[in-house]
Design a protein around this motif. Sequence first.
Motif, PDB file in Angstrom:
ATOM      1  N   ILE A   1       0.834  -1.200   0.000  1.00  0.00           N
ATOM      2  CA  ILE A   1       0.000   0.000   0.000  1.00  0.00           C
ATOM      3  C   ILE A   1       0.875   1.259   0.000  1.00  0.00           C
ATOM      4  CG2 ILE A   1      -1.614   1.354   1.394  1.00  0.00           C
ATOM      5  CD1 ILE A   1      -2.863  -1.325   2.278  1.00  0.00           C
ATOM      6  N   LYS A   2       1.850   1.290   0.894  1.00  0.00           N
ATOM      7  CA  LYS A   2       2.756   2.439   0.962  1.00  0.00           C
ATOM      8  C   LYS A   2       3.538   2.603  -0.337  1.00  0.00           C
ATOM      9  CE  LYS A   2       6.443   4.478   3.771  1.00  0.00           C
ATOM     10  NZ  LYS A   2       7.235   4.868   2.595  1.00  0.00           N
ATOM     11  N   HIS A   3       3.981   1.480  -0.916  1.00  0.00           N
ATOM     12  CA  HIS A   3       4.750   1.520  -2.153  1.00  0.00           C
ATOM     13  C   HIS A   3       3.925   2.110  -3.293  1.00  0.00           C
ATOM     14  CE1 HIS A   3       7.476   0.347  -5.352  1.00  0.00           C
ATOM     15  NE2 HIS A   3       6.523  -0.381  -5.902  1.00  0.00           N
ATOM     16  N   TYR A   4       2.695   1.662  -3.437  1.00  0.00           N
ATOM     17  CA  TYR A   4       1.847   2.153  -4.521  1.00  0.00           C
ATOM     18  C   TYR A   4       1.470   3.618  -4.311  1.00  0.00           C
ATOM     19  CZ  TYR A   4       1.379  -2.769  -5.791  1.00  0.00           C
ATOM     20  OH  TYR A   4       1.646  -4.067  -6.160  1.00  0.00           O
ATOM     21  N   LEU A   5       1.271   4.015  -3.061  1.00  0.00           N
ATOM     22  CA  LEU A   5       0.966   5.415  -2.776  1.00  0.00           C
ATOM     23  C   LEU A   5       2.142   6.317  -3.162  1.00  0.00           C
ATOM     24  CD1 LEU A   5      -0.900   5.233   0.656  1.00  0.00           C
ATOM     25  CD2 LEU A   5      -1.863   5.921  -1.549  1.00  0.00           C
ATOM     26  N   ASP A   6       3.363   5.875  -2.858  1.00  0.00           N
ATOM     27  CA  ASP A   6       4.551   6.658  -3.222  1.00  0.00           C
ATOM     28  C   ASP A   6       4.697   6.769  -4.742  1.00  0.00           C
ATOM     29  OD1 ASP A   6       5.150   7.024  -0.559  1.00  0.00           O
ATOM     30  OD2 ASP A   6       6.560   5.347  -0.457  1.00  0.00           O
TER      31      ASP A   6
ATOM     32  N   LEU B   1       4.000   9.936  -9.940  1.00  0.00           N
ATOM     33  CA  LEU B   1       3.340  10.055 -11.240  1.00  0.00           C
ATOM     34  C   LEU B   1       2.451  11.290 -11.299  1.00  0.00           C
ATOM     35  CD1 LEU B   1       2.420   6.308 -11.821  1.00  0.00           C
ATOM     36  CD2 LEU B   1       4.111   7.645 -13.067  1.00  0.00           C
ATOM     37  N   ASP B   2       1.766  11.592 -10.202  1.00  0.00           N
ATOM     38  CA  ASP B   2       0.936  12.804 -10.169  1.00  0.00           C
ATOM     39  C   ASP B   2       1.793  14.060 -10.294  1.00  0.00           C
ATOM     40  OD1 ASP B   2      -1.570  11.708 -10.092  1.00  0.00           O
ATOM     41  OD2 ASP B   2      -1.662  11.594  -7.908  1.00  0.00           O
ATOM     42  N   GLN B   3       2.977  14.033  -9.687  1.00  0.00           N
ATOM     43  CA  GLN B   3       3.880  15.181  -9.798  1.00  0.00           C
ATOM     44  C   GLN B   3       4.351  15.346 -11.239  1.00  0.00           C
ATOM     45  OE1 GLN B   3       7.282  15.015  -7.223  1.00  0.00           O
ATOM     46  NE2 GLN B   3       8.110  16.955  -7.935  1.00  0.00           N
ATOM     47  N   ARG B   4       4.668  14.253 -11.905  1.00  0.00           N
ATOM     48  CA  ARG B   4       5.095  14.330 -13.304  1.00  0.00           C
ATOM     49  C   ARG B   4       3.971  14.864 -14.184  1.00  0.00           C
ATOM     50  NH1 ARG B   4       8.105   8.472 -14.221  1.00  0.00           N
ATOM     51  NH2 ARG B   4       9.881   8.829 -12.830  1.00  0.00           N
ATOM     52  N   ARG B   5       2.765  14.376 -13.966  1.00  0.00           N
ATOM     53  CA  ARG B   5       1.624  14.858 -14.738  1.00  0.00           C
ATOM     54  C   ARG B   5       1.408  16.346 -14.484  1.00  0.00           C
ATOM     55  NH1 ARG B   5      -2.821  12.948 -12.783  1.00  0.00           N
ATOM     56  NH2 ARG B   5      -4.077  13.352 -14.640  1.00  0.00           N
ATOM     57  N   GLY B   6       1.555  16.757 -13.230  1.00  0.00           N
ATOM     58  CA  GLY B   6       1.432  18.178 -12.911  1.00  0.00           C
ATOM     59  C   GLY B   6       2.505  19.017 -13.577  1.00  0.00           C
TER      60      GLY B   6
END
Length: 321
Positions: free
Chosen positions: A55-60, A65-70
């Motif tokens: 869970i922690k791994h996927y959240l990180d 990925l969200d930062q890259r998209r941003g």
Amino acid sequence: MDWWKGTNKPDQEFLDRMSIEFEKIDKLFAEIPESTDEEVLKVIETKSKTAEGLIKHYLDLTKVLDQRRGDYYKAALQLVAIGLTGLGLLLKFITSSSISLVFLISISICLGLFTMIITAFRVITCFYWQTKSDRYHFLKIDTTKIPNLGNSWEWFYHGVEGLSKIPFISSDWKKSKKLEHDKIGVDGYVSGASFYFENFIKSTPRDLYIQNLKHAYLLLVHNAYKNKFERQLTDIMSKGVNFTFWVVILAIIISLFSRAFLSDIPITAKDETTIPINMNISKHYTSAEELKTDRKPRVKLDSTKKIDSGERRKIDNISGK
């Protein structure tokens, strides 16, 4: 089993086929033992902790990925601002200039800026398309009918009964019915709390293990979505940059060939070869007496008028003879 969430439903054959898969998943969860034996509990807790690590791994990964998209979104906004500004300045120059090599190269750069702006708009629109919640197809599963999949109660508000009643969005609010909305919101909050606390308090190690397992898988799927979204933005940006580069290069090459084969096209709008040369020669005076002599009025001679000897001597004296 009608497990589809929404009014626009697929055909019954698809629903039946998926129901068979749901039954297989239910059997897998049923095989997890509910026991007080220490050895069994130790195995369950070990697997549960492994799922927590995932869970922690996927959240990180999702945060990265969200930062890259941003970053792609911010870069697209900057490209639009730069492109529109540069395009406006170049168009102002083009409309006020005559045909020249610089004129043709300016048009080439305008084409590049135009394709760059189109690429940026594609990234922006794709980013907004990706942020819409209906992109996530697992939301079509009604978790009240399929409890072992989808957004479970412990991790996501979709699975908490009562929270869906709270009027979150602005369109749900009307001044004339504010009290009614407040009552609905409080009721949803309290009923959701009782549902959430009851399920959490009564949870066994087996229940927590199942919750962690479902949560890890759901985040895995969500991470796959974000990864594909980021690749899509990367693909749009890279293709747009390459296309812009080749458009500009091709346009500049055409401009240079036009200059080479059409000699009447100057390099700039004001070619130096067409500038007239000022041939006026100024007289330099070496003394004040020369300047004074030059300022003396000239006597106009009339060839038709007879001049006596006295007047001729005056004229010769004035002319310095």
